[in-house]
Design a protein around this motif. Structure first.
Motif, PDB file in Angstrom:
ATOM      1  N   ASP A 165       0.832  -1.202   0.000  1.00  0.00           N
ATOM      2  CA  ASP A 165       0.000   0.000   0.000  1.00  0.00           C
ATOM      3  C   ASP A 165       0.868   1.253   0.000  1.00  0.00           C
ATOM      4  OD1 ASP A 165      -2.245  -1.602   0.078  1.00  0.00           O
ATOM      5  OD2 ASP A 165      -2.614  -1.308   2.230  1.00  0.00           O
ATOM      6  N   LEU A 166       1.934   1.238   0.807  1.00  0.00           N
ATOM      7  CA  LEU A 166       2.847   2.379   0.877  1.00  0.00           C
ATOM      8  C   LEU A 166       3.519   2.617  -0.474  1.00  0.00           C
ATOM      9  CD1 LEU A 166       4.558   4.542   2.324  1.00  0.00           C
ATOM     10  CD2 LEU A 166       6.060   2.694   3.092  1.00  0.00           C
ATOM     11  N   VAL A 167       3.993   1.557  -1.109  1.00  0.00           N
ATOM     12  CA  VAL A 167       4.651   1.702  -2.414  1.00  0.00           C
ATOM     13  C   VAL A 167       3.667   2.263  -3.444  1.00  0.00           C
ATOM     14  CG1 VAL A 167       5.684   0.408  -4.329  1.00  0.00           C
ATOM     15  CG2 VAL A 167       6.401  -0.057  -1.984  1.00  0.00           C
ATOM     16  N   THR A 168       2.430   1.803  -3.409  1.00  0.00           N
ATOM     17  CA  THR A 168       1.416   2.308  -4.346  1.00  0.00           C
ATOM     18  C   THR A 168       1.178   3.799  -4.139  1.00  0.00           C
ATOM     19  OG1 THR A 168       0.352   0.138  -4.386  1.00  0.00           O
ATOM     20  CG2 THR A 168      -0.972   2.010  -5.114  1.00  0.00           C
ATOM     21  N   VAL A 169       1.058   4.221  -2.876  1.00  0.00           N
ATOM     22  CA  VAL A 169       0.841   5.638  -2.592  1.00  0.00           C
ATOM     23  C   VAL A 169       2.042   6.462  -3.048  1.00  0.00           C
ATOM     24  CG1 VAL A 169       0.584   7.331  -0.728  1.00  0.00           C
ATOM     25  CG2 VAL A 169      -0.800   5.254  -0.716  1.00  0.00           C
ATOM     26  N   LEU A 170       3.254   5.989  -2.748  1.00  0.00           N
ATOM     27  CA  LEU A 170       4.457   6.726  -3.167  1.00  0.00           C
ATOM     28  C   LEU A 170       4.555   6.828  -4.683  1.00  0.00           C
ATOM     29  CD1 LEU A 170       7.102   5.389  -0.621  1.00  0.00           C
ATOM     30  CD2 LEU A 170       6.225   7.722  -0.787  1.00  0.00           C
ATOM     31  N   ALA A 171       4.261   5.729  -5.381  1.00  0.00           N
ATOM     32  CA  ALA A 171       4.311   5.747  -6.848  1.00  0.00           C
ATOM     33  C   ALA A 171       3.280   6.726  -7.411  1.00  0.00           C
ATOM     34  CB  ALA A 171       4.080   4.345  -7.403  1.00  0.00           C
ATOM     35  N   ALA A 172       2.086   6.752  -6.819  1.00  0.00           N
ATOM     36  CA  ALA A 172       1.055   7.696  -7.272  1.00  0.00           C
ATOM     37  C   ALA A 172       1.494   9.141  -7.032  1.00  0.00           C
ATOM     38  CB  ALA A 172      -0.266   7.407  -6.563  1.00  0.00           C
TER      39      ALA A 172
END
Length: 193
Positions: free
Chosen positions: A143-150
């Protein structure tokens, strides 16, 4: 404070605790001394409170004198996790976004050290990221990686402008960073030779 847990007990401590509590029969499930407690359905369980109370407190001080424990105090919560909770409370956001804001804030705070390639700074950031990933587990980390990528994609679009190509801008940024890292590595290599 999220899903953070202190470090697991050492194998020796676990064995000693199990043996300590199993020295008496369980008053709840009637498991004999030396045997594991059982749930009502018959499945093994760690132990029942009644058995723990019957066995009494383990001799932690004696075990400490034997060198079993490095410390008996409560484990400290990593600063990044405190910052994540503060961010979530301040902004009223969910855990992945709070985590992303906190880790990016750590990076921004240490950007001079990062730019200079300061190893202790990079180690502190690695430790913070590792503590966050360990606390959140695979799903929370994803979830953290997805938020950072977004967030990176949003910033790339803003930097590229309304008529620019965010993907080309981001690719160019990565190429520049890789080239800089290679030049720094080559400069360090030539100095050491």
């Amino acid at each position: 404070m999220g899903h953070w847990r202190p470090q697991f007990r050492s194998g020796e401590e676990t064995k000693r605790l199990r043996a300590w509590y199993r020295q008496v029969a369980c008053p709840k499930c009637e498991a004999p001394a030396g045997r594991a407690c059982r749930t009502a359905a018959g499945h093994p369980t760690d132990r029942h409170r009644a058995r723990r109370d019957a066995a009494g407190s383990p001799p932690y001080e004696d075990w400490k004198k034997e060198g079993l424990f490095q410390h008996l105090g409560p484990a400290a919560i990593p600063a990044i996790l405190v910052d994540c909770q503060t961010t979530r409370d301040d902004f009223g956001v969910d855990q992945p976004l709070g985590d992303a804001v906190a880790i990016v804030s750590h990076v921004l705070t240490h950007r001079l050290g990062i730019g200079l390639g300061d190893e202790p700074t990079l180690d502190r950031l690695d430790d913070a990221a590792r503590a966050l990933a360990l606390a959140r587990g695979p799903i929370g980390s994803a979830d953290l990686v997805t938020v950072l990528a977004a967030q990176v994609a949003t910033l790339a679009s803003i930097i590229a402008g309304p008529h620019g190509d965010p993907e080309a801008m981001y690719t160019g940024l990565i190429r520049d960073q890789v080239d800089l890292a290679r030049r720094q590595r080559d400069a360090e290599k030539s100095i050491s030779e």
